[in-house]
Design an enzyme around this catalytic site. Structure first.
Site, mmCIF file in Angstrom:
data_model
loop_
_atom_site.group_PDB
_atom_site.id
_atom_site.type_symbol
_atom_site.label_atom_id
_atom_site.label_comp_id
_atom_site.label_asym_id
_atom_site.label_seq_id
_atom_site.Cartn_x
_atom_site.Cartn_y
_atom_site.Cartn_z
ATOM 1 N N GLU A 91 -1.389 -104.942 25.385
ATOM 2 C CA GLU A 91 -0.648 -105.958 24.653
ATOM 3 C C GLU A 91 -1.459 -107.250 24.550
ATOM 4 O OE1 GLU A 91 3.926 -104.777 25.339
ATOM 5 O OE2 GLU A 91 3.054 -105.806 27.041
ATOM 6 N N CYS A 105 -3.376 -114.721 23.907
ATOM 7 C CA CYS A 105 -3.556 -114.186 25.256
ATOM 8 C C CYS A 105 -4.038 -112.741 25.113
ATOM 9 C CB CYS A 105 -2.194 -114.271 25.951
ATOM 10 S SG CYS A 105 -2.199 -113.617 27.603
ATOM 11 N N CYS A 112 -4.492 -102.386 35.968
ATOM 12 C CA CYS A 112 -5.303 -103.328 36.740
ATOM 13 C C CYS A 112 -5.338 -102.847 38.183
ATOM 14 C CB CYS A 112 -4.676 -104.718 36.682
ATOM 15 S SG CYS A 112 -5.628 -105.961 37.583
ATOM 16 N N CYS A 116 -1.652 -106.883 42.523
ATOM 17 C CA CYS A 116 -0.870 -108.028 42.995
ATOM 18 C C CYS A 116 0.603 -107.619 42.993
ATOM 19 C CB CYS A 116 -1.091 -109.239 42.102
ATOM 20 S SG CYS A 116 -2.835 -109.671 41.975
ATOM 21 N N CYS A 119 3.201 -108.587 40.023
ATOM 22 C CA CYS A 119 2.773 -108.457 38.621
ATOM 23 C C CYS A 119 3.106 -107.080 38.074
ATOM 24 C CB CYS A 119 1.265 -108.709 38.544
ATOM 25 S SG CYS A 119 0.575 -108.449 36.909
ATOM 26 N N CYS A 333 4.140 -114.255 31.107
ATOM 27 C CA CYS A 333 3.114 -113.955 32.114
ATOM 28 C C CYS A 333 3.571 -112.861 33.054
ATOM 29 C CB CYS A 333 2.857 -115.156 33.008
ATOM 30 S SG CYS A 333 1.969 -116.452 32.232
HETATM 31 N N1 SAH Z 1 -5.741 -110.771 36.048
HETATM 32 C C1 SAH Z 1 -5.874 -112.129 35.734
HETATM 33 C C2 SAH Z 1 -5.274 -112.497 34.403
HETATM 34 C C3 SAH Z 1 -3.947 -111.899 34.031
HETATM 35 S S1 SAH Z 1 -2.523 -112.397 34.893
HETATM 36 C C4 SAH Z 1 -5.301 -112.996 36.826
HETATM 37 O O1 SAH Z 1 -4.604 -112.482 37.677
HETATM 38 O O2 SAH Z 1 -5.592 -114.185 36.808
HETATM 39 C C5 SAH Z 1 -2.140 -113.989 34.218
HETATM 40 C C6 SAH Z 1 -1.282 -114.852 35.150
HETATM 41 O O3 SAH Z 1 0.059 -114.361 35.225
HETATM 42 C C7 SAH Z 1 -1.790 -114.915 36.566
HETATM 43 O O4 SAH Z 1 -1.917 -116.261 36.976
HETATM 44 C C8 SAH Z 1 -0.694 -114.238 37.379
HETATM 45 O O5 SAH Z 1 -0.623 -114.795 38.673
HETATM 46 C C9 SAH Z 1 0.524 -114.508 36.539
HETATM 47 N N2 SAH Z 1 1.631 -113.581 36.764
HETATM 48 C C10 SAH Z 1 1.551 -112.269 37.057
HETATM 49 N N3 SAH Z 1 2.794 -111.747 37.162
HETATM 50 C C11 SAH Z 1 3.663 -112.746 36.928
HETATM 51 C C12 SAH Z 1 5.085 -112.810 36.853
HETATM 52 N N4 SAH Z 1 5.826 -111.744 37.033
HETATM 53 N N5 SAH Z 1 5.652 -114.013 36.573
HETATM 54 C C13 SAH Z 1 4.883 -115.083 36.337
HETATM 55 N N6 SAH Z 1 3.542 -115.067 36.351
HETATM 56 C C14 SAH Z 1 2.924 -113.919 36.655
HETATM 57 FE FE1 SF4 Z 2 -4.134 -107.743 37.817
HETATM 58 FE FE2 SF4 Z 2 -1.713 -108.761 37.528
HETATM 59 FE FE3 SF4 Z 2 -3.137 -109.359 39.682
HETATM 60 FE FE4 SF4 Z 2 -3.856 -110.367 37.295
HETATM 61 S S1 SF4 Z 2 -1.973 -110.814 38.419
HETATM 62 S S2 SF4 Z 2 -5.199 -109.424 38.831
HETATM 63 S S3 SF4 Z 2 -3.275 -108.643 35.959
HETATM 64 S S4 SF4 Z 2 -2.380 -107.299 39.128
#
Ligand code: SAH
Ligand code: SF4
Length: 349
Positions: A91, A105, A112, A116, A119, A333
């Site tokens: 996406e 974006c 990934c 995390c 996420c 996000c």
């Molecule tokens: N992998 C990269 C970029 C993609 S994530 C990274 O982690 O930086 C983009 C942002 O979305 C990151 O700062 C992450 O911490 C945030 N994010 C992930 N899951 C989220 C959620 N459920 N609610 C709000 N922000 C989230």
């Molecule tokens: Fe991967 Fe989501 Fe962590 Fe970004 S926040 S590194 S997309 S698992």
């Protein structure tokens, strides 16, 4: 056989064309026509010799990732679902902002591996790293969809995937989109967001791009609980590398901080965060958690979010709250996924 035009940086395209006996400057002409003037029909490229025009379809194809679905949010955000081969999808999200800003974006990977805990993308193991042409392709597709007077002004690699787990393709794509013969996007309008792959950060600095770091916790103990990468590259190393980036680039690093209810959202956490960043030229971007099924985390109350932000403001810390955009279409996000079949079509939160 024709190869993808969208994989080449200008220099590489020049070399490719030279290997077919063409002049190098043809690469500039093609960048101008395709990225600059959005002309995809070789026959219409009037300053290109007829013989070269006829040869072009055999050398270069202009295929773009197929759009499977587009959804528009009430707030103007648009989410594109792209097919990237073998049934896999990613996406990209276009987010309108103030002062004619249009931020795209982009995704860098299918799934990934960073896992995390908060996420949605991280629930899916890495399936594939996108190629340069698939990253550039997302941009070009959306660019073609935009009205002439609403060009894309900024790129953030905050879609699916960890961009520094696919550094070569991300940096090539950025260089292509920066090139002044083509899209001509300033390097400072391109932000790479990383969960903290410390050894790769100097490459972002060298490339002249902006850096964002998903910090998300003010100490190692909490960070390791939600971001496994912290075991490999703990905060001391991450912070040192952010300082180095800032020193060399003379830019502030954006520190993203997802606020998770009763986990990292207290005033004491805000104090620790302030202390952690005391000598890093940075700005903090607070992102209230966006819910998704079975995450096990919650979004703090509005009062809690504001108290956290106000505390930092009262200490003269540069802090912004990221507007939540596109939640009604599941485009905010951390809500992106390629598991299209299991993907809620809409959520009311
Ligand atoms: N992998 C990269 C970029 C993609 S994530 C990274 O982690 O930086 C983009 C942002 O979305 C990151 O700062 C992450 O911490 C945030 N994010 C992930 N899951 C989220 C959620 N459920 N609610 C709000 N922000 C989230
Ligand atoms: Fe991967 Fe989501 Fe962590 Fe970004 S926040 S590194 S997309 S698992």
């Amino acid at each position: 056989m024709a190869v993808s035009f969208f994989q080449f940086k200008l220099e590489e395209l020049g070399q490719y064309l030279e290997s077919y006996g063409e002049k190098k400057f043809r690469a500039q002409q093609l960048f101008r026509w395709i990225y600059g003037l959005k002309q995809f029909d070789y026959e219409e490229m009037t300053n290109v010799s007829k013989s070269f025009r006829q040869l072009l379809p055999q050398l270069l194809n202009l295929e773009l990732p197929h759009i499977v679905n587009v959804r528009s949010s009430q707030d103007g955000t648009r989410k594109y679902l792209f097919e990237v081969g073998e049934g896999e999808t990613v996406e990209a999200v276009l987010i309108p902002g103030n002062n004619r800003r249009q931020t795209l974006c982009l995704s860098s990977e299918v799934g990934c591996n960073m896992a995390c805990k908060f996420c949605f993308t991280g629930k899916q193991k890495l399936k594939r790293r996108l190629s340069t042409q698939q990253i550039v392709g997302q941009f070009v597709r959306v660019m073609l969809d935009q009205p002439e007077d609403e060009p894309i002004t900024n790129i953030v690699y905050m879609g699916m995937g960890e961009p520094l787990d696919n550094t070569d393709a991300v940096l090539s794509a950025s260089e292509i989109l920066h090139n002044s013969w083509g899209v001509n996007l300033s390097r400072k309008k391109i932000t790479v967001s990383t969960s903290g792959l410390v050894p790769q950060i100097p490459l972002v600095t060298q490339a002249g791009l902006r850096l964002a770091v998903s910090l998300n916790a003010p100490n190692d103990e909490l960070r390791t609980q939600i971001m496994p990468i912290n075991k490999k590259y703990p905060l001391a190393e991450l912070i040192a590398s952010c300082k180095e980036h800032s020193r060399k680039s003379k830019d502030k690093v954006t520190m993203e901080y997802v606020l998770l209810k009763d986990f990292n959202d207290s005033i004491d956490h805000a104090k620790q965060l302030m202390y952690l960043l005391r000598d890093v030229p940075s700005k903090i971007n607070i992102i209230p958690f966006n819910e998704h099924p079975d995450s096990g985390f919650g979004r703090p109350s509005e009062e809690k979010i504001q108290a956290f932000q106000n505390f930092l403001i009262s200490k003269n810390v540069h802090v912004l709250r990221r507007r939540t955009m596109g939640r009604d279409i599941y485009a905010a996000c951390g809500q992106l996924t390629s598991a299209y079949k299991n993907h809620p079509i809409s959520m009311t939160i």
